[in-house]
Each structure stands twice: as C-alpha cells, then as structure tokens.
Design an enzyme around this catalytic site. Structure first.
Site, PDB file in Angstrom:
ATOM      1  N   ASP A  59      12.493  -3.479  -2.338  1.00  0.00           N
ATOM      2  CA  ASP A  59      12.998  -3.776  -3.668  1.00  0.00           C
ATOM      3  C   ASP A  59      14.342  -4.503  -3.684  1.00  0.00           C
ATOM      4  O   ASP A  59      14.499  -5.533  -4.327  1.00  0.00           O
ATOM      5  CB  ASP A  59      13.116  -2.474  -4.460  1.00  0.00           C
ATOM      6  CG  ASP A  59      13.724  -2.674  -5.826  1.00  0.00           C
ATOM      7  OD1 ASP A  59      13.171  -3.473  -6.600  1.00  0.00           O
ATOM      8  OD2 ASP A  59      14.751  -2.050  -6.115  1.00  0.00           O
ATOM      9  N   ASP A 108      17.602  -1.500  -0.470  1.00  0.00           N
ATOM     10  CA  ASP A 108      16.938  -0.322   0.078  1.00  0.00           C
ATOM     11  C   ASP A 108      15.526  -0.682   0.527  1.00  0.00           C
ATOM     12  O   ASP A 108      15.178  -1.863   0.616  1.00  0.00           O
ATOM     13  CB  ASP A 108      16.916   0.789  -0.971  1.00  0.00           C
ATOM     14  CG  ASP A 108      16.337   0.296  -2.317  1.00  0.00           C
ATOM     15  OD1 ASP A 108      15.797  -0.827  -2.367  1.00  0.00           O
ATOM     16  OD2 ASP A 108      16.432   1.034  -3.317  1.00  0.00           O
ATOM     17  N   TYR A 113      13.371   2.799 -12.288  1.00  0.00           N
ATOM     18  CA  TYR A 113      12.866   1.711 -13.142  1.00  0.00           C
ATOM     19  C   TYR A 113      12.039   2.316 -14.271  1.00  0.00           C
ATOM     20  O   TYR A 113      10.815   2.214 -14.290  1.00  0.00           O
ATOM     21  CB  TYR A 113      12.028   0.726 -12.319  1.00  0.00           C
ATOM     22  CG  TYR A 113      12.830  -0.123 -11.357  1.00  0.00           C
ATOM     23  CD1 TYR A 113      13.477  -1.265 -11.800  1.00  0.00           C
ATOM     24  CD2 TYR A 113      12.943   0.221 -10.014  1.00  0.00           C
ATOM     25  CE1 TYR A 113      14.216  -2.051 -10.932  1.00  0.00           C
ATOM     26  CE2 TYR A 113      13.684  -0.563  -9.139  1.00  0.00           C
ATOM     27  CZ  TYR A 113      14.315  -1.694  -9.604  1.00  0.00           C
ATOM     28  OH  TYR A 113      15.052  -2.468  -8.738  1.00  0.00           O
ATOM     29  N   GLU A 132      24.978  -5.370  -5.224  1.00  0.00           N
ATOM     30  CA  GLU A 132      23.650  -5.238  -4.612  1.00  0.00           C
ATOM     31  C   GLU A 132      22.847  -6.488  -4.918  1.00  0.00           C
ATOM     32  O   GLU A 132      23.160  -7.256  -5.840  1.00  0.00           O
ATOM     33  CB  GLU A 132      22.915  -3.998  -5.117  1.00  0.00           C
ATOM     34  CG  GLU A 132      21.641  -3.710  -4.332  1.00  0.00           C
ATOM     35  CD  GLU A 132      21.065  -2.317  -4.591  1.00  0.00           C
ATOM     36  OE1 GLU A 132      20.198  -1.900  -3.803  1.00  0.00           O
ATOM     37  OE2 GLU A 132      21.480  -1.662  -5.564  1.00  0.00           O
TER      38      GLU A 132
END
Length: 787
Positions: free
Chosen positions: A405, A408, A557, A761
């Site tokens: 994703d 990670d 999510y 990120e």
C-alpha cells in the site's frame, strides 16, 4: 452457470549449481536463478581508509555486472574494478564493509561463474581455507542473519477522508528510540554551485539537479530504428571522480569517456520511442568547474546535435526543470527531445519540467511497491526481490502479487483498486503522454500487475478478498518485505458480509484494465471484463460497506458510503461494453445517491470521477454542469501562500493532484479549458519544484530523502534494517524514485522527516492521480494543445 477462468503462471527453475569458491568468506549470495545471481560483498576493514578500490575476478566471462554503491569498470568481462562513490569512501578500521553488491548475469546455458578473487585496496581478502561442498540454490531470498527487537508503533488511522469533507488526523507513532549507526546515505545537495548546462548535448542530456561536486543527468535519446541492444558513449569535458549509473552497465578507462551498455531487460528499444530510463549521478571535485557533456554516441551515432529527431516527425522540445541553487539563482538545465508520430505536428514547444522523466520515475515507484514473485527480466529495483510468497486465502487460495500500500506491506484492496482504475484511465485517455515518454508498455504492465492480483482475489462470483496482512502487526515491524515473518491473514467480502464499495471499485478497475488491453491482448481483456461484470453484479445485488465486513480495514481505509462506487463501476462497464444498461444504472445511482455534489476526488470519494465520465460519455447538461461546479469551486478556492490547493494535511499533494487530474479531464470536454489546464499545471508544478524544492523522490531540486517508507530506508542485504534504521537521522539508503510524498501544511511548511507519516509517507494512491495529471500535461504538450 458461469465458467470461471483462473490463469496461473508458475515459473519453475531447475536447481542451479552454485559452486563454492575461495571467496565464500567475503561473498554472500542471496538469490540465484538460471543466468544470474545476486551477491553482497562482506569485507572486514582492518585499517581506516578514505577511498577504496575492489578488484573482482570471475572464473569465466559474464554478460553484465549491475553494481550498487560503487562505480565499476572492466576490459574483458572477467575482471572488474569497483571504485567508491563520493559518500562512502571512508571506511573505519574494525568495521565490516557490506554496502556494495551486484547482480551477476551470464548465459543461462553456461556454467555458474564463481568469484575467484576479491582484492580490497591491493589485498586479496579471499580465504584460502578448504571450500565447502557444492550447494544447491533455488530462486529464493536469504534473510539477513540479524536479531530485531520488537518495537511497537501505533497509527490510529490512515489518510482519513470522508465523502463530503476531508478529516485530518495526525497522530505521532509511539516508538522506543534507540541509538543506531546511520545507514549509507545518498548524496545530499549542500553547497551553492553554478552549472553551465551540457553544452551541445543539452538536447539529450538533461540536468535535473546539481550541487557542489555533482549533478544528476537523465539521457533522453530518440530511437529512430528498432534495436535489440545498445551502447551509449558519454564523454565529459574533464575527468570525473565517479559515475553512479542506473538502468545500464558502465565502464571507463580514464573517467572522461564512459561506455554504457543495456541491461537484460531494456535492450529492446522500438523505433519512434524515446530512451529516457538511463541516468546517472556525475561526481567531481567540488573545487573544480562543473564538467560538461561533450558527446553522447548512441550505437555509433553522435546524437548531440540541435535537431536529432525521428525521421518521420518533427520534434517537441521539453525543457527539464531548472536547477534551483542555494544561492537563490536559477540555471537552465537543458532540453529533452521528444518525437511525435504526426507529421503535421505544431512547432517545437518547451515545458518547464521534464514530464517524461517524472512519468518514468513514477512507474519505478510502482515497481518498488510490487509484492509476490518478481520477474527476473523486469525488476529494475535492485534492492527488491521476491516477498510475501506465502500470501494465501482462508481456503488456501493463491493471493500473491499486487502492490504494497504505502510505506508498509499490507495489501489493502480498496485503495489498490482505486489506484488501478485511475492509472488505467490515464493510459486510456492519454496514451501519447506515456508513449512519448517511452513508457506505454511499462504503464500497461503497471496496471496489469494489480489486475492479475484482483483476478486471483476474486475466487467466486460473490466472493472477493479485500485485504492481506494485519495492519497493526505490520506497523510494528520496520524492515524489508523480503524478511517479514509476521502472520498475514486474508479477509474477504461475500453475500453474508457484503462490500458494494470494494466490489464496485474493483469492478471499475478491472473494466478499465480490459479497455487498456483490448487492442493489445484480447484474451486477457475478455477475462478482465468477465470478472468486472460479475463483481459489479455482486456489488449491486448485495449491498453494504466493506469496512463493516472487514473491520480492520476500517481502521485504515474506512468507507462512508457505496453509492459512488456503484455508479463508478457502472460507468466503467458502460465504457468497456457500450451496454446501455450500465449507463442507465450509472445515471440512476447518480440521482439516488446525490452525486451532483462532490467532495475531493480520492480513494474514498469517486463522485467527481462519475460526473466527468458521464459528461464525457453522454454530453448531457446535467453532468457538464456538475463537473463545472466541482472544478470552479477548487479553482476559486484560496491557495496557500506559495500556491497549493490545500484540502487536508494528510496527503495534501495527493488531493491537489487528484483534483488537477479531474479538471484536466473536464478541460478536454471544452469546459473552461484554459483556466482548468493552467490551474492543474500550477498544482503539478508545485509538487515538481515551483516552491524551490521537489516533493518527488529522486527528481528535481532538493527532493525528499527521508520518506516514511520501509524498504527504501533499508541498506542492502545483509545489513540489518530495523527500528534503529527508522530512528537514524541519515537519508534513506535507497532512492525511491518517483514517489510523491504527502506534502506541506496549509502554510507551505514541510519537514523531510521519516517519522512524520502524515506529511512524508508515500502511497500508491498518492501517485495515481499525480502520474495521470503529468501524463495529461505531457500529451497536451506533445499534441500542441497546451503548454
């Protein structure tokens, strides 16, 4: 009863006989396959040195050597000389030097070439002890022999948004801070420098960044005749200290003239395309003037002229990003030549940034996110190899593949499907953007890597796996995907646990993929379409939120509604089939779920996408009015002081890029075209460097070097990668080319901090709309419509 087709491609390699040799004490082979192997050098340092040379000798000539963290040269393909780069010459006594490694490639019909000699600064460090018996290797990855402390980090939510408004949650991770030796760092721009461009070669050698003692260059070479292999000769005006190359093998005898040779996966270059995947960092003494490239010879032809173009078309010149220096001055960085296929093309145009380079590097980011068994002939990311080969469903179904994703290693089906739909959409609508960058095939393959996984995950007409991996367990691990050992449970939706949003989005993704492959692989296109139809029917008949059926997904999510995904799946199936029943469904859902009003387009909210596709496919005033209202509201929204459309702190650049993409689509429908295109260009240029820095890893001026991303933070195997690596102040050991970071706050403040997963990120969904918008801008420039 529908017959389901499941196609499994199983590659079985015969065992490779890897013969031990006198250098086993300093050579660590981690992966082997017919025709190649990956090894890392592990050399004890007995005396502190400020520079080093390593001589490697093989038992037989090899085809190529792909080296990282060193520059290699050879004269006979048997003996190789490896020289330190500017940042890793110092090695202290009492340490183990283990950051240099390489891929060895040789004819698969030949015997395995052993390493017979390793000479470090004139001393042969190979053992003379009796060698062990022959060992049999398969295509596997050896885990580093390390002990990793279990340190737990908690994220309460992940990139949270809602249907109508974005919600920002910024929770710091809880970690145990420990002192760690910093990993090998990439070079960092520091001192002011003035570059004089690349001289007569400025059309094919593009400087994207420069600093005192170095510059980054991408080669952009028009291919006028199809070739199966290539050699590029690059000559500098003065001797370099070293040349760090990617996507090619390099050699030199004098550090002035360098010979670059294709690797196994990129020798084939088709006529009419642009070879632009090869680049390098050129290092030179900081006290010297910046060296100029005086010659670039491609397969014997000097391409450093002012008009190197395809014989069938005039050229469009795309100016690379200016090199912004610490002094505040800006120096032009040269131009890149892109061939067109239309002989009636407009005069040459210049764009501010090298869109082709951005597209190429964005696709490299997706390569870096691949899970599963990686093809040996199509893996340009040297630090990545096979991972998560044990991903299975609750009944043993094969769930390998797909994309990790973000920073990670969980495979979240919902955002992955969104990423696939948007990426396929840009390939469908802006093929010239990709083809002019030489990346159309790679873009198709990027989409297919995801759709192959979705086909596996769709194990029955009304059953779809939507997540592999435990988000909490995953986030307590900092390391390589190749070495993770935690359990990776798989969760699914079904008739008793429905998920119309997940099934509808996945139907859209696979339907869009079927369009991408309709003209290049009709069989695969038909398989995709069959799955898309069944998934859509499942979504429509058994309605519910996927995050209720897969509760853990809701922690990362969460979905607040499924009406937009039902309409989204329907409109994509209409586009793929031209079956008016799907169009009627899309219109019905549009009205039923109030999709005339839309929040920011994202993995969680598809309403704006539904609006613009309905407008495109029907030309009806209702939908045209809706998408105009959407774009006008964001165009007119006040921006940050430096010009960013700010929606939410979490992934601020992602939101701006997604809206830019939607409004570029609206502009194609002659809806406020110039206004929307200028707005979109401003948002993309903000990310590429208009504020004085790039927010794309490995691109432009002062790009991020500490993105919150596990695998790229890790030094090469067998070095340990753990929470000490996370806590290190040093840059990531690997360059995560093309990844768009989360971005700045509403006052343009940004810190390149690995621990800040809100602003630093990266994620697959971040790049989807961004890459699509860049491809759209490239297509507009190529076709002479907008610049």
């Amino acid at each position: 009863m529908r017959l389901f087709l499941f196609i499994a491609l199983v590659v079985l390699y015969s065992p490779q006989q890897v013969k031990a040799g006198p250098c086993d004490n300093v050579v660590s082979i981690s992966t082997s396959w017919p025709g190649g192997y990956t090894t890392t050098l592990v050399i004890p340092v007995t005396t502190t040195v400020s520079s080093w040379t390593i001589g490697i000798t093989f038992s037989a000539a090899i085809s190529s050597l792909e080296v990282w963290n060193a520059v290699s040269t050879t004269t006979d393909s048997t003996k190789f000389s490896l020289i330190n780069l500017s940042y890793n010459g110092v090695q202290n006594a009492g340490t183990v030097f283990n950051t240099v490694g390489f891929n060895v490639r040789y004819p698969s019909s030949n015997a395995f070439p052993t390493i017979t000699s390793v000479v470090f600064n004139g001393v042969n460090v190979c053992s003379t002890a009796t060698v062990p018996p022959t060992t049999t290797f398969r295509t596997t990855t050896k885990a580093a022999i390390t002990t990793k402390a279990a340190i737990t980090t908690t994220k309460t939510t992940r990139r949270t948004t809602t249907k109508k408004a974005a919600t920002t949650i910024a929770t710091s991770p809880t970690t145990k801070r420990t002192t760690a030796a910093p990993p090998t760092a990439a070079p960092v721009t520091a001192a002011p420098v003035t570059t004089s461009g690349t001289g007569s070669c400025s059309s094919v050698a593009i400087i994207s960044s420069a600093w005192a003692g170095g510059l980054t260059v991408t080669l952009v070479i028009p291919v006028t005749t199809t070739v199966t292999s290539w050699t590029i000769g690059v000559t500098f005006s003065a001797a370099l200290s070293s040349l760090q190359i990617w996507n090619a093998q390099s050699s030199t005898t004098d550090n002035v003239r360098f010979n670059l040779i294709n690797l196994s996966y990129n020798g084939l270059q088709s006529s009419g395309t642009i070879l632009n995947s090869v680049g390098f960092n050129a290092y030179y003494p900081a006290s010297n003037p910046s060296p100029i490239i005086t010659s670039v010879v491609f397969n014997g032809v000097n391409v450093c002229t002012t008009g190197v173009v395809s014989t069938t078309a005039p050229a469009i010149t795309t100016k690379a990003a200016p090199t912004t220096l610490n002094t505040g001055s800006t120096t032009p960085a040269g131009t890149a030549t892109t061939a067109q296929s239309n002989s009636s093309a407009p005069p040459p145009l210049t764009t501010k940034y090298n869109y082709a380079e951005v597209i190429t590097k964005s696709l490299l980011f997706y390569y870096a996110q691949r899970s599963g068994r990686l093809p040996t002939n199509d893996n340009p990311i040297s630090y990545r190899s096979d991972s998560a080969l044990g991903d299975i469903g609750q009944n043993g179904e094969d769930l390998t593949g797909g994309y990790y994703d973000a920073g990670d290693f969980v495979k979240f089906g919902f955002p992955m499907a969104y990423t696939t739909t948007v990426s396929a959409w840009s390939v469908i609508d802006y093929p010239s953007g990709y083809s002019s960058a030489g990346q159309l095939t790679n873009a198709r393959n990027m989409v297919k890597w995801a759709s192959d996984y979705f086909i596996k995950a769709h194990v029955a007409p009304n059953k779809l796996y939507g997540q592999v991996g435990d988000g909490n367990a995953d986030h307590s691990y900092w390391g390589r995907p190749e070495e993770m050992t935690m359990a990776r449970p798989a969760s699914f939706i079904s008739t008793s646990n429905p998920g119309s949003d997940l099934a509808g989005e996945t139907a859209a993704a696979i339907a869009a993929t079927s369009i991408v492959f309709s003209q290049v692989n009709a069989t695969y296109s038909a398989i995709c379409l069959a799955h898309a139809k069944d998934l859509y029917a499942f979504a429509k008949q058994y309605q519910g939120l996927y995050s209720s059926s897969i509760p853990q997904a809701g922690s990362f999510y969460s979905s607040s509604g499924f009406g937009d995904e039902l309409a989204w799946g329907a409109i994509w199936l209409y586009r793929a089939t031209q079956d008016v029943a799907y169009l009627n469904d899309a219109k019905t859902f549009f009205n039923q779920y109030g999709l005339s009003g839309a929040g920011a387009f994202s993995w969680e909210n598809k309403a704006a996408g539904v609006q613009v596709l309905l407008a495109k496919l029907t030309n009806e005033p209702t939908y045209i009015s809706s998408i105009r209202t959407f774009c006008d509201s964001y165009v007119n929204q006040p921006k940050t002081p430096k010009g960013l459309l700010f929606i939410s702190q979490w992934g601020s650049l992602r939101h701006a890029s997604n809206i830019a993409y939607i409004c570029l689509q609206a502009a194609d429908l002659n809806i406020n075209s110039l206004t929307y295109r200028k707005f979109a260009q401003q948002q993309i240029h903000y990310a590429l460097g208009d504020t004085g820095r790039s927010f794309v890893c490995g691109f432009g001026t002062n790009p991020p070097v500490k993105s919150h991303h596990r695998s790229s933070s890790c030094p090469n195997i067998p070095n340990t990668c753990d929470w000490n690596t996370y806590n290190s102040p040093s840059p990531n050991a690997q360059i995560l080319y093309g990844a768009l970071v989360g971005g700045p706050d509403n006052n343009d403040n940004y810190s390149d901090d690995r621990s800040n997963y809100v602003s630093n990120e990266v994620a697959t969904d971040y790049n989807a709309g961004f890459q699509g918008a860049v491809a759209a801008l490239q297509a507009l420039a190529v076709n002479g419509k907008f610049n």
